[in-house]
Design an enzyme around this catalytic site. Sequence first.
Site, PDB file in Angstrom:
ATOM      1  N   VAL A 196       1.442   3.604   2.353  1.00  0.00           N
ATOM      2  CA  VAL A 196       2.259   4.208   3.567  1.00  0.00           C
ATOM      3  C   VAL A 196       2.708   2.953   4.033  1.00  0.00           C
ATOM      4  O   VAL A 196       3.991   2.999   4.769  1.00  0.00           O
ATOM      5  CB  VAL A 196       1.159   4.528   4.684  1.00  0.00           C
ATOM      6  CG1 VAL A 196       1.553   4.707   5.848  1.00  0.00           C
ATOM      7  CG2 VAL A 196       0.454   5.838   4.121  1.00  0.00           C
ATOM      8  N   GLN A 211       3.263  -1.875   3.933  1.00  0.00           N
ATOM      9  CA  GLN A 211       3.152  -3.024   3.046  1.00  0.00           C
ATOM     10  C   GLN A 211       2.865  -4.376   4.211  1.00  0.00           C
ATOM     11  O   GLN A 211       3.570  -4.292   5.303  1.00  0.00           O
ATOM     12  CB  GLN A 211       4.351  -3.322   2.129  1.00  0.00           C
ATOM     13  CG  GLN A 211       5.668  -3.460   2.795  1.00  0.00           C
ATOM     14  CD  GLN A 211       6.673  -3.533   1.720  1.00  0.00           C
ATOM     15  OE1 GLN A 211       6.637  -2.270   0.855  1.00  0.00           O
ATOM     16  NE2 GLN A 211       7.354  -4.297   1.642  1.00  0.00           N
ATOM     17  N   ALA A 250       0.909  -1.378  -0.118  1.00  0.00           N
ATOM     18  CA  ALA A 250       0.043  -0.028  -0.044  1.00  0.00           C
ATOM     19  C   ALA A 250       0.904   1.193  -0.013  1.00  0.00           C
ATOM     20  O   ALA A 250       2.217   1.417  -0.146  1.00  0.00           O
ATOM     21  CB  ALA A 250      -0.993  -0.148   1.197  1.00  0.00           C
ATOM     22  N   ASP A 291     -14.042   2.722   4.574  1.00  0.00           N
ATOM     23  CA  ASP A 291     -13.361   2.362   3.381  1.00  0.00           C
ATOM     24  C   ASP A 291     -13.249   1.124   2.721  1.00  0.00           C
ATOM     25  O   ASP A 291     -12.385   0.355   2.576  1.00  0.00           O
ATOM     26  CB  ASP A 291     -11.741   2.874   3.622  1.00  0.00           C
ATOM     27  CG  ASP A 291     -10.965   3.192   2.128  1.00  0.00           C
ATOM     28  OD1 ASP A 291     -11.810   3.365   1.124  1.00  0.00           O
ATOM     29  OD2 ASP A 291      -9.626   3.167   2.212  1.00  0.00           O
TER      30      ASP A 291
END
Length: 674
Positions: free
Chosen positions: A247, A249, A245, A406
Amino acid sequence: MQEISGFLTGLVGVVATVVMLGLLAATSRRVMGAPVGWVRAAVVSFLTLSAASGALTYGLASNGWVTDAGDLTVHPAVALAAVVLTFAWAYVLGLCVLLVLELLVPTGAVPGPWRAFQGLRQGRRESRRYAQILAIGARHGLGGTLRRGARDADGVRMSRTDERRLAAGLRDTLGDAGVTFVKFGQVLSTRRDLLSPTVADALASLQSEVPPAPWADVEAAVVAALGRPIEEVFDEFSPEPLASASVGQVHVARLPGGREVVVKVQRPGARDQVEVDLAILRRLARRLERDTAWGRTLGVVGLAEGFADMLHEELDYRREAENTIALRATLEPPAPGATAPVVVPDVDLDLSGPTLLVMDRLAGEPVGRAETVLARFDAGRRAELAGSLLAVALRQVLVAGTFHADLHPGNVLVSADGTIGLLDMGAVGRLGEPERLGIAALLLAIDGDDAVAATDALLELLEPPGGLDARRLERSVGQLLLRFRSGAAVDASFAALFRLVTDAGCAVPANVAAAFRTFTSLEGTLRRISPGFDLIAGAREATRPLVEEYTTFGAVRRKVTQQLVGLAPEVERFPRRVTRLVTDLEQGRFTVQVRAFADPSDRAFVTSLVQQVVATFVASSAVVAAVLLMVAEGGPQLGDGVALFPVLGALLGFAGTVLGVRVLVFAFRGLPAR
């Protein structure tokens, strides 16, 4: 001896000058009544003091009031008056200079020397990064988009080809710009209430296109977070990331005892890079909102600030651990012998920290690339999976008040046995009971095709602007409900509703906006699981049992009991108060007292207004009286042909001017808000 005497004399002079400057600076700050910076006050005081000294020396010498040897040739009272008036009006001049400086460059607008020195290195880094971002945007064809006046409000709409080109350029620019901008693109891809479908779809591809960090850097970050070697904590730790991702992982690992976990580690240097990039993002947002019509329409500065707050929270994985535990608590336990349809991983708090998160590994593939897994299920089973996910999301929003904010396809897993798993609890919304009831009423009104009730529910949830045409909004909501019922809005039902209220000028509270965005992103995820899934029909089936929890006899009784407990003291006092009221009426002692300006803010407003009016009157009167005294003829003499009235007029003019400067300061700063 003479050298020592001269040194002491010079030292006394320096000390006296410093003390005088300090007094002048302090009194100027006091008279201004505004937080004037000490540095500028001291500099202006020094300049005015120097100018007054030079002017006084020149004036005394040119008028012959002092000899070359320094002896006075006039009456001492005349010399004293000249000294006082010279320094007094120099002081007034300094106040005027400070007033102009505060109007042009308020204190704090320009950093002080120390702040400037500290920010020099950071500023150079930001400038280089800013130029790099602009170069990336220009390389991908966004140079014209950043021009002043781009897409001005002239009624000309962008063509479909230009819109696709802009969407591709924006996606590629954000992808090449790094961690923060990739994350910003991910957030923007869920804002279909603000962006066109073309741009939102292009940005959605940023969800899974982030290259992983080198293993050596990741290993060092894990060791630093654990405070010990990886081998002491994990039996196995895969260097290949399971997911990457913007910001952090995720890596797969195995704890002693065989428990499989995933380890989410923050990218090395991500925090420092994020801080620089957020400064650049704010700078770009201010430029776009200032120079472009579309930037002002989108409110990019507000978007950037909200994104910065969200990203700061996501950088602390302890917050995500708390959110994960809270979301696990919202799930209903499965029936005995049954498997939970939706699961949330358990967190290992002992191993987790600000930059490391260790939790159970969930089986399955993200919905965004789970076509093979989903193809094993028939249409009915896929609709059942989508309904289970929707039911959990609605329970979180309507009952628990803590919900995953989200739910895009990359954050929802589907396993081979049909279990749905939720990931990435960094973004979690929270709703109070009034908001939960308002959303429930909105969903029921949509289900019942009741435009009036839906409009009332929206107005309770939102912050309508002054002068809102409620009837017009009601008609627009009714037309949208017809589209829902006919299936015409099946691709963007909640996005269309969100766009409707924002176009009407309604301000959406942050927590309510998070709930709307949850449904908007969830809508796309549900249709990937089950193509053609009817969100409105699914919400109807899932909402009614949840709303019944608020309307059952037991729930109503509990609510009434809570209200009565709070009212019990007032109910107990009510008979005594009624008796006293009746007695006063019988005996003619009943009176009504009204306290004017009982609110402290009202008193402060009126007091400040009266003070400003009085100060303005006194200042203008003093200046007028000063002019009359200065032009008056005759009167007593100070000596050597110097009349007393002009001197008094100059002193009175000094007082009036100082008071006038203070009035101007209050006028420009404004009266306290009511």
